[in-house]
Write a protein that holds these residues in place. Sequence first.
Motif, mmCIF file in Angstrom:
data_model
loop_
_atom_site.group_PDB
_atom_site.id
_atom_site.type_symbol
_atom_site.label_atom_id
_atom_site.label_comp_id
_atom_site.label_asym_id
_atom_site.label_seq_id
_atom_site.Cartn_x
_atom_site.Cartn_y
_atom_site.Cartn_z
ATOM 1 N N LEU A 147 0.822 -1.201 0.000
ATOM 2 C CA LEU A 147 0.000 0.000 0.000
ATOM 3 C C LEU A 147 0.858 1.254 0.000
ATOM 4 O O LEU A 147 0.590 2.206 -0.746
ATOM 5 C CB LEU A 147 -0.924 -0.007 1.216
ATOM 6 N N GLN A 148 1.909 1.269 0.818
ATOM 7 C CA GLN A 148 2.792 2.429 0.873
ATOM 8 C C GLN A 148 3.443 2.687 -0.483
ATOM 9 O O GLN A 148 3.480 3.832 -0.962
ATOM 10 C CB GLN A 148 3.869 2.219 1.941
ATOM 11 N N VAL A 149 3.941 1.626 -1.096
ATOM 12 C CA VAL A 149 4.580 1.774 -2.408
ATOM 13 C C VAL A 149 3.567 2.254 -3.446
ATOM 14 O O VAL A 149 3.858 3.142 -4.257
ATOM 15 C CB VAL A 149 5.221 0.433 -2.845
ATOM 16 N N LEU A 150 2.370 1.699 -3.429
ATOM 17 C CA LEU A 150 1.328 2.116 -4.370
ATOM 18 C C LEU A 150 1.015 3.596 -4.215
ATOM 19 O O LEU A 150 0.980 4.346 -5.205
ATOM 20 C CB LEU A 150 0.057 1.292 -4.148
ATOM 21 N N THR A 172 13.305 -3.951 -4.769
ATOM 22 C CA THR A 172 12.252 -4.405 -3.856
ATOM 23 C C THR A 172 10.976 -3.602 -4.065
ATOM 24 O O THR A 172 9.871 -4.164 -4.036
ATOM 25 C CB THR A 172 12.717 -4.291 -2.395
ATOM 26 N N ALA A 173 11.124 -2.303 -4.295
ATOM 27 C CA ALA A 173 9.948 -1.467 -4.569
ATOM 28 C C ALA A 173 9.238 -1.950 -5.830
ATOM 29 O O ALA A 173 8.000 -2.000 -5.885
ATOM 30 C CB ALA A 173 10.364 -0.005 -4.717
ATOM 31 N N VAL A 180 1.204 -5.474 -6.583
ATOM 32 C CA VAL A 180 -0.007 -4.648 -6.563
ATOM 33 C C VAL A 180 -0.706 -4.717 -7.917
ATOM 34 O O VAL A 180 -1.926 -4.925 -8.004
ATOM 35 C CB VAL A 180 0.341 -3.184 -6.214
ATOM 36 N N LYS A 181 0.062 -4.548 -8.991
ATOM 37 C CA LYS A 181 -0.513 -4.597 -10.335
ATOM 38 C C LYS A 181 -1.169 -5.941 -10.599
ATOM 39 O O LYS A 181 -2.273 -6.020 -11.152
ATOM 40 C CB LYS A 181 0.571 -4.326 -11.379
ATOM 41 N N ASP A 182 -0.483 -7.009 -10.195
ATOM 42 C CA ASP A 182 -1.012 -8.353 -10.414
ATOM 43 C C ASP A 182 -2.324 -8.566 -9.664
ATOM 44 O O ASP A 182 -3.270 -9.154 -10.197
ATOM 45 C CB ASP A 182 0.022 -9.390 -9.979
ATOM 46 N N ILE A 195 -0.844 5.987 -14.437
ATOM 47 C CA ILE A 195 -2.176 6.596 -14.502
ATOM 48 C C ILE A 195 -3.239 5.597 -14.053
ATOM 49 O O ILE A 195 -4.165 5.939 -13.305
ATOM 50 C CB ILE A 195 -2.473 7.108 -15.931
ATOM 51 N N ASP A 196 -3.109 4.331 -14.509
ATOM 52 C CA ASP A 196 -4.034 3.288 -14.057
ATOM 53 C C ASP A 196 -4.015 3.174 -12.539
ATOM 54 O O ASP A 196 -5.056 3.097 -11.885
ATOM 55 C CB ASP A 196 -3.649 1.928 -14.651
ATOM 56 N N LEU A 197 -2.816 3.144 -11.965
ATOM 57 C CA LEU A 197 -2.689 2.979 -10.520
ATOM 58 C C LEU A 197 -3.283 4.174 -9.773
ATOM 59 O O LEU A 197 -3.925 4.006 -8.732
ATOM 60 C CB LEU A 197 -1.220 2.796 -10.147
#
Length: 216
Positions: A147-150, A172-173, A180-182, A195-197
């Motif tokens: 979540l933090q990385v997102l 690692t990031a 997250v994408k998966d 943009i999707d994220l």
Amino acid sequence: MITAAVVDDDRMLLDGLRSWLADVPQVRLVSAVATVDELLAGADGVVDVVLLDLVLRDASVPADNIRRLRAAGSRVLMISTVADRSRIVAAMAAGADGYLTKDHDLKTLVSAMEEVAAGGTVHSPELAFAWAHDKSPTRPRLSPKELQVLLDYASGLTLKSTARRAGISPNTAKYYLDRVKDKYQQAGRPAYTKIDLACRVREDGLGDGAEAWNRG
């Protein structure tokens, strides 16, 4: 030129769409029928975009309808009066490319069809609301670090800056970001670009209180 078809068992709506789309030069309506069976049986080549009613009177399963149309090479834009959040989310997970209620105007509909035909996804307010309130087991569940990385990456930071803020290496990031994408893609929600994220963050109301939201 976008070739389009409509599958809906409301005869008045079919007639209305025939009239509406007749004056749209970039769209050619090739079929307007009541069932997916009828469309596929009479198809003459691949239809670019199918406008599909979410619930049909033939008792067909929406997810099955979507999968059959996608297998035939068409992209699918759901159109419906149904506001059932679980059905909307299930339709997107089955491969639909967007959802619109039937009270939108012609300009919005044509723009949505163009977006879908170009390979995009139509993010209507109704779809965003359904995703934000999704309680199904398939809703993306993110770990605190994911979540933090997102959030940092979707806010506009580079991957390197995202990693620095999280106290981890760029590799690692990237690993967390790929996870997250998966998770979003498995839920039928595109997450290929920054943009999707950012759209997923906005739709799901992530940010303040996101950890509690994620725990459900």
